[in-house]
Motif scaffolding. Structure first.
Motif, PDB file in Angstrom:
ATOM      1  N   THR A   1       8.450   3.379  10.211  1.00  0.00           N
ATOM      2  CA  THR A   1       7.312   2.995  11.058  1.00  0.00           C
ATOM      3  C   THR A   1       6.015   3.027  10.268  1.00  0.00           C
ATOM      4  OG1 THR A   1       8.449   3.853  13.008  1.00  0.00           O
ATOM      5  CG2 THR A   1       6.062   3.538  13.182  1.00  0.00           C
ATOM      6  N   THR A   2       5.837   4.046   9.447  1.00  0.00           N
ATOM      7  CA  THR A   2       4.646   4.137   8.603  1.00  0.00           C
ATOM      8  C   THR A   2       4.590   2.967   7.628  1.00  0.00           C
ATOM      9  OG1 THR A   2       4.702   6.548   8.766  1.00  0.00           O
ATOM     10  CG2 THR A   2       3.377   5.618   6.988  1.00  0.00           C
ATOM     11  N   ALA A   3       5.722   2.624   7.043  1.00  0.00           N
ATOM     12  CA  ALA A   3       5.776   1.477   6.125  1.00  0.00           C
ATOM     13  C   ALA A   3       5.397   0.194   6.853  1.00  0.00           C
ATOM     14  CB  ALA A   3       7.172   1.353   5.522  1.00  0.00           C
ATOM     15  N   GLN A   4       5.902   0.017   8.058  1.00  0.00           N
ATOM     16  CA  GLN A   4       5.586  -1.194   8.810  1.00  0.00           C
ATOM     17  C   GLN A   4       4.121  -1.237   9.212  1.00  0.00           C
ATOM     18  OE1 GLN A   4       8.536  -0.977  11.891  1.00  0.00           O
ATOM     19  NE2 GLN A   4      10.086  -2.000  10.641  1.00  0.00           N
ATOM     20  N   LEU A   5       3.542  -0.097   9.504  1.00  0.00           N
ATOM     21  CA  LEU A   5       2.105  -0.046   9.809  1.00  0.00           C
ATOM     22  C   LEU A   5       1.280  -0.471   8.595  1.00  0.00           C
ATOM     23  CD1 LEU A   5      -0.251   0.767  11.696  1.00  0.00           C
ATOM     24  CD2 LEU A   5      -0.072   3.052  10.711  1.00  0.00           C
ATOM     25  N   LEU A   6       1.642   0.057   7.426  1.00  0.00           N
ATOM     26  CA  LEU A   6       0.934  -0.328   6.207  1.00  0.00           C
ATOM     27  C   LEU A   6       1.124  -1.809   5.890  1.00  0.00           C
ATOM     28  CD1 LEU A   6       1.702   2.817   4.058  1.00  0.00           C
ATOM     29  CD2 LEU A   6      -0.533   2.123   4.924  1.00  0.00           C
ATOM     30  N   GLU A   7       2.337  -2.320   6.097  1.00  0.00           N
ATOM     31  CA  GLU A   7       2.586  -3.745   5.876  1.00  0.00           C
ATOM     32  C   GLU A   7       1.743  -4.587   6.819  1.00  0.00           C
ATOM     33  OE1 GLU A   7       6.679  -5.061   5.821  1.00  0.00           O
ATOM     34  OE2 GLU A   7       7.281  -3.232   4.792  1.00  0.00           O
ATOM     35  N   SER A   8       1.653  -4.178   8.086  1.00  0.00           N
ATOM     36  CA  SER A   8       0.856  -4.959   9.035  1.00  0.00           C
ATOM     37  C   SER A   8      -0.619  -4.933   8.664  1.00  0.00           C
ATOM     38  CB  SER A   8       1.066  -4.451  10.467  1.00  0.00           C
ATOM     39  OG  SER A   8       0.551  -3.151  10.609  1.00  0.00           O
ATOM     40  N   LEU A   9      -1.111  -3.801   8.173  1.00  0.00           N
ATOM     41  CA  LEU A   9      -2.497  -3.746   7.691  1.00  0.00           C
ATOM     42  C   LEU A   9      -2.705  -4.684   6.505  1.00  0.00           C
ATOM     43  CD1 LEU A   9      -3.227   0.089   7.913  1.00  0.00           C
ATOM     44  CD2 LEU A   9      -4.193  -1.723   9.346  1.00  0.00           C
TER      45      LEU A   9
ATOM     46  N   PHE B   1      -2.803  -8.197   7.848  1.00  0.00           N
ATOM     47  CA  PHE B   1      -4.085  -8.418   8.521  1.00  0.00           C
ATOM     48  C   PHE B   1      -5.185  -8.626   7.472  1.00  0.00           C
ATOM     49  CE2 PHE B   1      -8.042  -6.851  10.436  1.00  0.00           C
ATOM     50  CZ  PHE B   1      -8.133  -7.726  11.497  1.00  0.00           C
ATOM     51  N   TYR B   2      -5.185  -7.804   6.450  1.00  0.00           N
ATOM     52  CA  TYR B   2      -6.177  -7.953   5.383  1.00  0.00           C
ATOM     53  C   TYR B   2      -6.032  -9.306   4.673  1.00  0.00           C
ATOM     54  CZ  TYR B   2      -8.480  -7.395   0.917  1.00  0.00           C
ATOM     55  OH  TYR B   2      -9.267  -7.608  -0.189  1.00  0.00           O
ATOM     56  N   THR B   3      -4.811  -9.718   4.460  1.00  0.00           N
ATOM     57  CA  THR B   3      -4.557 -10.998   3.810  1.00  0.00           C
ATOM     58  C   THR B   3      -5.075 -12.161   4.660  1.00  0.00           C
ATOM     59  OG1 THR B   3      -2.605 -10.091   2.756  1.00  0.00           O
ATOM     60  CG2 THR B   3      -2.770 -12.474   2.816  1.00  0.00           C
ATOM     61  N   ALA B   4      -4.849 -12.045   5.974  1.00  0.00           N
ATOM     62  CA  ALA B   4      -5.316 -13.115   6.868  1.00  0.00           C
ATOM     63  C   ALA B   4      -6.818 -13.177   6.850  1.00  0.00           C
ATOM     64  CB  ALA B   4      -4.807 -12.882   8.269  1.00  0.00           C
TER      65      ALA B   4
ATOM     66  N   LEU C   1      -3.404  -0.714  -2.745  1.00  0.00           N
ATOM     67  CA  LEU C   1      -3.471   0.576  -2.044  1.00  0.00           C
ATOM     68  C   LEU C   1      -2.692   0.548  -0.731  1.00  0.00           C
ATOM     69  CD1 LEU C   1      -7.175   1.686  -2.624  1.00  0.00           C
ATOM     70  CD2 LEU C   1      -5.100   2.735  -3.548  1.00  0.00           C
ATOM     71  N   LEU C   2      -2.512  -0.616  -0.166  1.00  0.00           N
ATOM     72  CA  LEU C   2      -1.687  -0.752   1.034  1.00  0.00           C
ATOM     73  C   LEU C   2      -0.233  -1.054   0.696  1.00  0.00           C
ATOM     74  CD1 LEU C   2      -4.130  -2.862   3.231  1.00  0.00           C
ATOM     75  CD2 LEU C   2      -3.525  -0.465   3.560  1.00  0.00           C
ATOM     76  N   ALA C   3      -0.006  -1.871  -0.321  1.00  0.00           N
ATOM     77  CA  ALA C   3       1.354  -2.331  -0.633  1.00  0.00           C
ATOM     78  C   ALA C   3       2.221  -1.255  -1.270  1.00  0.00           C
ATOM     79  CB  ALA C   3       1.296  -3.555  -1.538  1.00  0.00           C
TER      80      ALA C   3
ATOM     81  N   VAL D   1       7.785 -10.810   0.512  1.00  0.00           N
ATOM     82  CA  VAL D   1       6.616 -11.311   1.243  1.00  0.00           C
ATOM     83  C   VAL D   1       5.389 -10.471   0.908  1.00  0.00           C
ATOM     84  CG1 VAL D   1       5.650 -11.692   3.547  1.00  0.00           C
ATOM     85  CG2 VAL D   1       7.996 -12.363   3.063  1.00  0.00           C
ATOM     86  N   LEU D   2       5.581  -9.175   0.718  1.00  0.00           N
ATOM     87  CA  LEU D   2       4.452  -8.327   0.284  1.00  0.00           C
ATOM     88  C   LEU D   2       3.920  -8.794  -1.070  1.00  0.00           C
ATOM     89  CD1 LEU D   2       5.338  -4.636   1.187  1.00  0.00           C
ATOM     90  CD2 LEU D   2       3.379  -5.954   1.933  1.00  0.00           C
TER      91      LEU D   2
END
Length: 108
Positions: free
Chosen positions: A94-102, A105-108, A72-74, A52-53
């Motif tokens: 948790t850090t990975a999930q935070l970066l994935e959520s960012l 959000f950026y994609t949206a 830079l996020l992925a 999905v990433l």
């Protein structure tokens, strides 16, 4: 599948990449309860999350700046996710999930 049908689906995917991303995320939400109970299921969900990433990166590939910011996020998200799984450290996951959520959000 005939070539014409494949070409048609690829044309639709190119016109509506965010729809495919939304469908993949909804599929992940549906699969999560069934697969989260076992280590193999969590690994499968992790691999699905990486796919999905990749899809999210494809969605934001409209400009060079967008691609760089997404990478830079992925890339750190993938590294932290793998490290968290291998080292069994919840803080890394948790850090990975935070970066994935960012990234989402950026994609949206």
């Amino acid at each position: 599948m005939p070539v014409a049908v494949t070409t048609r689906w690829l044309a639709i995917a190119r016109r509506h990449p965010s729809a495919w991303l939304l469908a993949a995320q909804l599929l992940a939400v549906v699969l999560y309860p069934a697969l989260d109970d076992t280590a193999g299921g969590r690994a499968a969900l992790g691999m699905f999350g990486m796919a999905v990433l990749g899809l999210a990166l494809w969605v934001v590939q409209r400009s060079p700046l967008g691609s760089w910011l997404a990478l830079l996020l992925a890339i750190p998200a993938v590294v932290f996710s793998l490290a968290g799984a291998l080292l069994e450290r919840s803080a890394l996951v948790t850090t990975a999930q935070l970066l994935e959520s960012l990234l989402y959000f950026y994609t949206a």
